[in-house]
Design an enzyme around this catalytic site. Structure first.
Site, PDB file in Angstrom:
ATOM      1  N   HIS A 131       5.118  67.550  49.212  1.00 29.68           N
ATOM      2  CA  HIS A 131       4.805  66.317  49.411  1.00 29.68           C
ATOM      3  C   HIS A 131       4.452  65.588  50.576  1.00 29.68           C
ATOM      4  CE1 HIS A 131       5.202  65.774  45.028  1.00 29.68           C
ATOM      5  NE2 HIS A 131       4.525  64.680  45.057  1.00 29.68           N
ATOM      6  N   LYS A 135       7.115  60.824  51.656  1.00 30.30           N
ATOM      7  CA  LYS A 135       8.176  60.367  50.249  1.00 30.30           C
ATOM      8  C   LYS A 135       9.607  60.267  50.194  1.00 30.30           C
ATOM      9  CE  LYS A 135       7.485  62.019  45.913  1.00 30.30           C
ATOM     10  NZ  LYS A 135       7.314  60.709  45.000  1.00 30.30           N
TER      11      LYS A 135
HETATM   12  N1  NDP Z   1       3.464  57.778  38.557  1.00 35.47           N
HETATM   13  C1  NDP Z   1       2.583  57.820  39.741  1.00 35.47           C
HETATM   14  O1  NDP Z   1       1.619  59.190  39.009  1.00 35.47           O
HETATM   15  C2  NDP Z   1       2.754  58.185  41.458  1.00 35.47           C
HETATM   16  C3  NDP Z   1       3.696  57.593  41.153  1.00 35.47           C
HETATM   17  N2  NDP Z   1       3.763  57.681  42.786  1.00 35.47           N
HETATM   18  C4  NDP Z   1       5.182  56.403  43.670  1.00 35.47           C
HETATM   19  O2  NDP Z   1       4.808  55.628  43.290  1.00 35.47           O
HETATM   20  C5  NDP Z   1       5.600  54.948  44.878  1.00 35.47           C
HETATM   21  C6  NDP Z   1       4.987  53.757  45.814  1.00 35.47           C
HETATM   22  O3  NDP Z   1       4.218  55.188  46.453  1.00 35.47           O
HETATM   23  P1  NDP Z   1       3.183  54.559  48.066  1.00 35.47           P
HETATM   24  O4  NDP Z   1       1.953  53.113  46.703  1.00 35.47           O
HETATM   25  O5  NDP Z   1       2.909  55.707  48.011  1.00 35.47           O
HETATM   26  O6  NDP Z   1       4.148  53.664  48.546  1.00 35.47           O
HETATM   27  P2  NDP Z   1       4.470  52.823  50.056  1.00 35.47           P
HETATM   28  O7  NDP Z   1       5.221  52.876  50.518  1.00 35.47           O
HETATM   29  O8  NDP Z   1       2.673  53.030  50.357  1.00 35.47           O
HETATM   30  O9  NDP Z   1       4.288  51.985  49.287  1.00 35.47           O
HETATM   31  C7  NDP Z   1       5.144  51.063  48.802  1.00 35.47           C
HETATM   32  C8  NDP Z   1       4.859  49.441  48.732  1.00 35.47           C
HETATM   33  O10 NDP Z   1       6.409  48.728  48.041  1.00 35.47           O
HETATM   34  C9  NDP Z   1       6.213  47.096  49.115  1.00 35.47           C
HETATM   35  N3  NDP Z   1       7.642  46.650  48.549  1.00 35.47           N
HETATM   36  C10 NDP Z   1       8.451  46.748  49.547  1.00 35.47           C
HETATM   37  N4  NDP Z   1       9.606  45.722  49.074  1.00 35.47           N
HETATM   38  C11 NDP Z   1       8.641  45.340  47.748  1.00 35.47           C
HETATM   39  C12 NDP Z   1       9.164  44.373  46.872  1.00 35.47           C
HETATM   40  N5  NDP Z   1      10.747  44.371  47.025  1.00 35.47           N
HETATM   41  N6  NDP Z   1       9.190  44.537  45.510  1.00 35.47           N
HETATM   42  C13 NDP Z   1       7.414  45.076  46.339  1.00 35.47           C
HETATM   43  N7  NDP Z   1       6.564  45.536  46.104  1.00 35.47           N
HETATM   44  C14 NDP Z   1       7.464  45.806  47.907  1.00 35.47           C
HETATM   45  C15 NDP Z   1       5.868  47.986  50.394  1.00 35.47           C
HETATM   46  O11 NDP Z   1       5.540  46.878  51.314  1.00 35.47           O
HETATM   47  P3  NDP Z   1       5.886  47.252  52.672  1.00 35.47           P
HETATM   48  O12 NDP Z   1       4.480  47.986  53.073  1.00 35.47           O
HETATM   49  O13 NDP Z   1       5.608  46.111  53.913  1.00 35.47           O
HETATM   50  O14 NDP Z   1       7.297  48.118  52.950  1.00 35.47           O
HETATM   51  C16 NDP Z   1       4.658  48.664  50.413  1.00 35.47           C
HETATM   52  O15 NDP Z   1       3.514  48.097  49.782  1.00 35.47           O
HETATM   53  C17 NDP Z   1       6.776  55.472  44.647  1.00 35.47           C
HETATM   54  O16 NDP Z   1       8.154  56.470  44.007  1.00 35.47           O
HETATM   55  C18 NDP Z   1       5.943  56.964  44.749  1.00 35.47           C
HETATM   56  O17 NDP Z   1       6.495  58.426  44.460  1.00 35.47           O
HETATM   57  C19 NDP Z   1       3.008  57.518  44.016  1.00 35.47           C
HETATM   58  C20 NDP Z   1       1.731  58.218  44.329  1.00 35.47           C
HETATM   59  C21 NDP Z   1       2.056  58.411  41.880  1.00 35.47           C
HETATM   60  O1  LIG Z   2       5.191  59.575  46.245  1.00 37.90           O
HETATM   61  C1  LIG Z   2       4.240  60.055  45.943  1.00 37.90           C
HETATM   62  O2  LIG Z   2       3.066  60.252  46.739  1.00 37.90           O
HETATM   63  C2  LIG Z   2       4.132  60.953  44.708  1.00 37.90           C
HETATM   64  N1  LIG Z   2       4.752  60.395  43.346  1.00 37.90           N
HETATM   65  C3  LIG Z   2       5.547  60.936  42.652  1.00 37.90           C
HETATM   66  C4  LIG Z   2       5.608  61.980  42.158  1.00 37.90           C
HETATM   67  O3  LIG Z   2       7.446  61.513  42.920  1.00 37.90           O
HETATM   68  O4  LIG Z   2       5.873  62.650  41.264  1.00 37.90           O
HETATM   69  C5  LIG Z   2       3.390  61.476  41.937  1.00 37.90           C
HETATM   70  C6  LIG Z   2       2.705  62.240  43.073  1.00 37.90           C
HETATM   71  O5  LIG Z   2       2.974  63.548  42.886  1.00 37.90           O
HETATM   72  C7  LIG Z   2       2.794  61.518  44.012  1.00 37.90           C
END
Ligand code: NDP
Ligand SMILES: O=C(O)C1=N[C@H](C(=O)O)C[C@H](O)C1
Length: 233
Positions: A131, A135
């Site tokens: 990744h 992450k």
């Molecule tokens: N299940 C799936 O298919 C996938 C899962 N993921 C997972 O999703 C999660 C998010 O990924 P990603 O979007 O890349 O991460 P980012 O770090 O880009 O986004 C996280 C967001 O959460 C915000 N945030 C901070 N504190 C809070 C709070 N208390 N409540 C709500 N939001 C808050 C952040 O704000 P700020 O920028 O101001 O800090 C930011 O906008 C990760 O755990 C990742 O592993 C990712 C891709 C696919």
């Molecule tokens: O953090 C990410 O970007 C992703 N998180 C998920 C995971 O922890 O498996 C899904 C995807 O691989 C991207």
């Protein structure tokens, strides 16, 4: 449908675009803790935030009787508690470590291969996930799901660990590299050959589309679900 996005980072922004393209109204885009007020009365919440805030965010939404689709990884030790809150509040919760169709097909293939390997002693098994460098959690939620799929189908393994496989502990190498969206591999290696199954995400669109499809599916449902239920796998 009215959708509230809790977490508005890399994933939240793509989900926003896809949800609108599919005709939904996005009523909240939160980078902070959700409340009954700032959620703005949605039909469903899609939660992609940070491991350390996910539990409280989901709990608040469920206690307000709003169904939650959660993609945030790295908080799963408290999943049973959340599932109880969903039931107690007569609403719905769906967690997916990975919402892409491809990875969910990969999960099914991985489980079948693991069951075949139950009676084959020539091959060792090792997982790898790669990744982007931003992450926060390791191993990835997807790698944990893959490991659980192997452990459930092959009694040679009892638990997973980071790094190399040792005895009954299935190893996961977690690599952080540039802007890689997500690559997962399972390797079975013998003295004479290697079997590899691999999923490579080209971008984040598949994850985001799957989350919106799950939100459409969960409307009017009660209980706890996974992507297997949505996709009928
Ligand atoms: N299940 C799936 O298919 C996938 C899962 N993921 C997972 O999703 C999660 C998010 O990924 P990603 O979007 O890349 O991460 P980012 O770090 O880009 O986004 C996280 C967001 O959460 C915000 N945030 C901070 N504190 C809070 C709070 N208390 N409540 C709500 N939001 C808050 C952040 O704000 P700020 O920028 O101001 O800090 C930011 O906008 C990760 O755990 C990742 O592993 C990712 C891709 C696919
Ligand atoms: O953090 C990410 O970007 C992703 N998180 C998920 C995971 O922890 O498996 C899904 C995807 O691989 C991207």
């Amino acid at each position: 449908m009215k959708i509230a996005l809790v977490g508005y980072g890399k994933m939240g922004k793509i989900i926003d675009e896809i949800a609108q393209k599919r005709g939904h109204e996005v009523v909240a885009r939160l980078k902070e803790t959700p409340t009954a007020q700032n959620l703005n009365n949605p039909d469903v919440v899609i939660e992609f935030s940070l491991p350390e805030v996910a539990f409280d965010n989901i709990k608040t939404c469920l206690e307000n009787k709003i169904p939650v689709i959660c993609g945030t990884t790295g908080w799963l030790e408290k999943k049973a508690e959340i599932e109880k809150i969903a039931v107690d509040n007569d609403t719905a919760f769906l967690y997916g470590s990975n919402f892409s169709l491809g990875v969910n097909l990969f999960f099914a293939l991985n489980e079948k291969l693991a069951a075949l390997m139950k009676n084959v002693d020539e091959y060792s098994c090792q997982l790898e996930e790669i990744h982007h460098v931003h992450k926060k959690d390791a191993p990835s939620g997807t790698a944990i799901s893959i490991a659980e799929g192997i452990i459930e189908n092959n009694p040679k393994f009892e638990a997973w660990k980071l790094e190399e496989t040792q005895g009954k502990e299935l190893g996961i190498f977690a690599v952080r590299e540039d802007e890689v969206p997500g690559t997962h591999s399972v390797f079975y290696k013998s003295e004479v050959d290697e079997i590899e199954i691999k999923h490579t995400a080209f971008n984040r669109d598949g994850f985001a589309l799957g989350a919106v499809v799950a939100a459409e599916w969960i409307k009017d449902k009660k209980g706890n679900f996974g992507m297997k239920d949505v996709l009928g796998l």
